[in-house]
Design an enzyme around this catalytic site. Structure first.
Site, PDB file in Angstrom:
ATOM      1  N   SER A 102       0.834  -1.196   0.000  1.00  0.00           N
ATOM      2  CA  SER A 102       0.000   0.000   0.000  1.00  0.00           C
ATOM      3  C   SER A 102       0.875   1.255   0.000  1.00  0.00           C
ATOM      4  O   SER A 102       1.608   1.492  -0.964  1.00  0.00           O
ATOM      5  CB  SER A 102      -0.972  -0.047   1.176  1.00  0.00           C
ATOM      6  N   ASP A 243      -9.486  -6.844  -3.273  1.00  0.00           N
ATOM      7  CA  ASP A 243      -9.058  -5.530  -2.798  1.00  0.00           C
ATOM      8  C   ASP A 243     -10.012  -4.471  -3.351  1.00  0.00           C
ATOM      9  O   ASP A 243     -10.023  -4.198  -4.548  1.00  0.00           O
ATOM     10  CB  ASP A 243      -7.630  -5.248  -3.261  1.00  0.00           C
ATOM     11  N   HIS A 271      -7.558  -5.922   0.798  1.00  0.00           N
ATOM     12  CA  HIS A 271      -6.510  -4.909   0.966  1.00  0.00           C
ATOM     13  C   HIS A 271      -5.877  -5.152   2.331  1.00  0.00           C
ATOM     14  O   HIS A 271      -6.294  -4.580   3.345  1.00  0.00           O
ATOM     15  CB  HIS A 271      -7.105  -3.500   0.881  1.00  0.00           C
TER      16      HIS A 271
END
Length: 288
Positions: A102, A243, A271
């Site tokens: 991320s 995600d 995610h």
């Protein structure tokens, strides 16, 4: 036994840990937004080290035992990138394999375009090619609606975190667990395991609320998407099929703009830090 080490980095103190032999190729793990190194599971790190890597994980500024700042502190995504480079400098590591999740993936991209000589390879997990300074998606050829997280995911995350008193241990732990579940999938760890992780995160943090606010304010730094075609490091893109924070358009765009990159889907993963159910796949891909 692996022990935490405090080191002066980029004008602050950063807490880091290493796994494996210094003679092995170094691998730096870059965690997500407002996330300490605790999110990289100890056993996952040991398995990377067993695969012949000198593994380095560290607490971003404002997380874990690294220097904490009051809410509203003025630092940027570029500072977070320089912290990562400073960790390598502190250990005398000229270049490393970068594995970023991320926000960590965005930092890894920034390092790869700005200081390519520091990058042996890139592994980009649950991240995007098109994040502006405030984390707004700016993907070319992708509608704003398609690039943003699905409404269901955002509603669940807001419901999990709105109004949480991050200074209260019980409330903060419950909020972290709910947030992980909202962004996860069927392989997300069960409640007891999540509770142990959330308690560890809370107990190692100075001020979770300030960290979350400050990392959001810091953003990702100036966009680098237009410079990604210059990346020459071997690049692996790992992305969960569930995600909703960065839907499928994001990893596909990464694969399109980074020459020679390879996109691998993680089935049933949201995610989140790759859960144990996909470790074999993830470790095999990273270690080659």
């Amino acid at each position: 036994m692996v022990t935490e080490t405090m080191m002066p980095v980029n004008g602050i103190q950063v807490c880091l840990e290493t796994f494996g032999e210094r003679a092995d190729p170094p691998l730096l793990l870059l965690a997500g937004e407002a996330s300490s190194m605790d999110w990289w599971d100890d056993e996952f790190c040991r398995r990377l080290a067993a695969g012949g890597r000198f593994v380095i994980r560290y607490d971003h500024r404002d997380t874990g035992r690294s220097t904490a700042f009051p809410a509203g502190a003025a630092y940027s995504g570029v500072d977070l990138m320089n912290d990562a480079l400073g960790v390598l400098d502190a250990l005398g590591v000229p270049a490393a394999h970068l594995v970023g999740l991320s926000l960590g993936g965005a930092l890894a991209q920034r390092i790869a375009v700005g200081q390519p000589h520091r990058v042996l390879s890139l592994t980009l997990i649950a991240t995007s090619a098109g994040l502006g300074p405030d984390a707004t998606p700016v993907l070319a050829g992708v509608t704003a609606l398609a690039a943003r997280a699905g409404p269901g995911a955002e509603v669940r995350v807001r419901a999990a975190t709105d109004g949480v008193d991050w200074s209260d241990r019980r409330a903060a732990v419950a909020g972290l667990i709910a947030e992980i579940r909202a962004r996860g999938g069927p392989f997300t760890p069960d409640e007891p395991q999540l509770r142990r992780l959330a308690e560890r995160v809370y107990d190692r943090s100075a001020d979770l609320g300030a960290a979350r606010e400050n990392h959001r304010r810091a953003g990702y730094g100036p966009p680098v998407r237009d410079r990604l075609p210059a990346i020459e490091a071997p690049t692996l893109i790992l992305h969960g099929t569930l995600d909703q924070h960065f839907p499928a358009e994001h990893p596909r765009e990464l694969a399109r703009v980074i020459p020679g990159s390879r996109l691998v889907w993680l089935e049933g993963v949201g995610h989140e830090v790759p859960p144990r159910a996909v470790w074999h796949q993830v470790l095999t891909e990273i270690l080659g």
